[in-house]
Structure formats: structure tokens, C-alpha cells
Design an enzyme around this catalytic site. Structure first.
Site, PDB file in Angstrom:
ATOM      1  N   ASP A  32     -18.394   4.817  59.942  1.00 33.02           N
ATOM      2  CA  ASP A  32     -18.406   3.371  59.453  1.00 33.02           C
ATOM      3  C   ASP A  32     -19.351   2.819  59.800  1.00 33.02           C
ATOM      4  OD1 ASP A  32     -15.571   1.600  58.004  1.00 33.02           O
ATOM      5  OD2 ASP A  32     -17.507   0.557  58.974  1.00 33.02           O
ATOM      6  N   ASN A  88      -6.100   2.721  53.309  1.00 34.12           N
ATOM      7  CA  ASN A  88      -5.765   1.623  52.561  1.00 34.12           C
ATOM      8  C   ASN A  88      -5.539   1.920  51.065  1.00 34.12           C
ATOM      9  OD1 ASN A  88      -5.582   0.006  54.767  1.00 34.12           O
ATOM     10  ND2 ASN A  88      -7.783  -0.445  54.892  1.00 34.12           N
ATOM     11  N   GLN A  95      -7.340  -2.213  50.368  1.00 31.63           N
ATOM     12  CA  GLN A  95      -8.626  -1.352  49.928  1.00 31.63           C
ATOM     13  C   GLN A  95      -9.720  -2.303  49.338  1.00 31.63           C
ATOM     14  OE1 GLN A  95      -7.458   1.547  47.126  1.00 31.63           O
ATOM     15  NE2 GLN A  95      -9.347   2.875  47.341  1.00 31.63           N
ATOM     16  N   HIS A 101     -10.317   6.710  50.620  1.00 27.51           N
ATOM     17  CA  HIS A 101     -10.926   7.178  52.001  1.00 27.51           C
ATOM     18  C   HIS A 101      -9.909   6.990  53.204  1.00 27.51           C
ATOM     19  CE1 HIS A 101     -11.959   3.023  51.216  1.00 27.51           C
ATOM     20  NE2 HIS A 101     -11.557   2.594  52.438  1.00 27.51           N
ATOM     21  N   PHE A 102     -10.069   7.827  54.132  1.00 28.68           N
ATOM     22  CA  PHE A 102      -9.043   7.724  55.308  1.00 28.68           C
ATOM     23  C   PHE A 102     -10.152   7.126  56.350  1.00 28.68           C
ATOM     24  CE2 PHE A 102      -4.915   9.900  54.784  1.00 28.68           C
ATOM     25  CZ  PHE A 102      -5.047  10.134  53.482  1.00 28.68           C
ATOM     26  N   HIS A 103      -9.689   6.217  57.111  1.00 26.31           N
ATOM     27  CA  HIS A 103     -10.238   5.840  58.478  1.00 26.31           C
ATOM     28  C   HIS A 103      -9.524   6.724  59.499  1.00 26.31           C
ATOM     29  CE1 HIS A 103     -11.760   1.794  56.688  1.00 26.31           C
ATOM     30  NE2 HIS A 103     -10.710   1.967  56.039  1.00 26.31           N
TER      31      HIS A 103
END
Ligand code: AMP
Length: 138
Positions: A32, A88, A95, A101-103
Site C-alpha cells: 500500500d 472493505n 471501499q 482488495h484485501f488489506h
């Protein structure tokens, strides 16, 4: 006119630079750009899909497969004691980029990030009714 490609579609296509840490047929992971902690990583689908409920079984499986591997790698590299895995789904849930997407957010006891949501009370009967409805839903 075609919708503009999401920023993550452009990252997957190599049009926008990123620090990639993993990719396979279905998913692509990179750091990120505004991390909440060192090693904050995003795992995105290679195909542009806005929401989790629209993923194929193979895409969902690929996301599940890569999570343990990346958590192991991030833990080894950052020395994190745990992590938040966050997705999200939809604007109402926070989101910002309309591309699944996964954090993975590595955590340490002293990182000061915090994490608290206010839980609500429900009776056993309310929970049972809701669970029945969910099981019966196609
Ligand atoms: P969300 O709020 O779940 O949609 O998260 C979007 C995330 O994408 C944020 O954590 C941003 O910092 C991150 N992000 C946005 N643009 C980029 C980029 N070009 N490279 C890496 N991460 C990005």
C-alpha cells in the site's frame, strides 16, 4: 463509452508502478502506498471486479490460498505480532477503490493504531431467526 480502468487495474496492467510482492493467475499483491504500518499489503484480483459477491469461485479460492503465505512472509520480514486482514466491500463499508482488495496490516502491541467497533446485543431468538433466513437464502 467504456468505464475508466480502476487504479488497481492499471497497477495490475503495469501502467502504474507498484512494489509487487506476489502474483499468480488470479491475484496480484503489492505494498500500500500509504501504509498504516510497515508491510501493509493489498491483494487484488487481476480481473476488475468491484465486490466480493461477484468473484468467481476460482478468484475467491486464490485469495484464500495466498493469505496464509503472505501473512507468513510479512510476519517474518516485519516482526509483526499479529495483523488485521480487512476487506472493505462497497462504499458504505469504506471501499474507496472499486476493485476487490484485501488489506493485510501488520500489527504490533505498541503501534497505536487501535481497533474497536461498537458491538450490539441480540437475543438468541433473534440470532436463530436470522441464521435460518440466511441458510434458506439461495
Ligand atoms: P479501500 O479504502 O479499502 O478502498 O483502500 C484503498 C487503499 O488503496 C488505500 O489504503 C490506499 O492507500 C491504497 N492505494 C491507493 N492508490 C494506491 C497506489 N497507487 N498504490 C498502492 N496503494 C494504493
Amino acid at each position: 463509452m467504456a468505464a475508466p480502468a480502476s487504479i488497481f487495474a492499471r497497477i495490475v496492467a503495469g501502467e502504474i508502478p507498484c512494489q509487487c510482492v506476489y502474483q499468480d493467475q488470479y491475484v496480484f499483491a503489492f505494498l500500500d502506498v500509504n501504509p498504516l504500518s510497515d508491510g501493509h499489503t493489498l491483494i487484488v484480483t487481476k480481473r476488475t471486479v468491484e465486490r466480493v459477491e461477484d468473484l468467481t469461485v476460482d478468484e475467491g479460492a486464490a485469495l484464500g490460498r495466498v493469505l496464509p503465505l503472505l501473512v507468513r512472509r510479512l510476519t517474518a520480514v516485519t516482526g509483526a505480532e499479529g495483523c488485521n486482514i480487512l476487506q472493505n466491500n462497497g462504499r458504505v463499508a469504506g471501499q474507496e477503490v472499486p476493485h476487490v482488495h484485501f488489506h493485510i496490516i501488520p500489527r504490533r502491541a505498541d503501534d497505536g493504531l487501535g481497533y474497536r467497533w461498537r458491538a450490539q446485543k441480540r437475543s438468541p431468538a433473534e440470532l436463530e431467526t436470522l441464521a435460518q433466513r440466511i441458510r434458506a437464502q439461495a
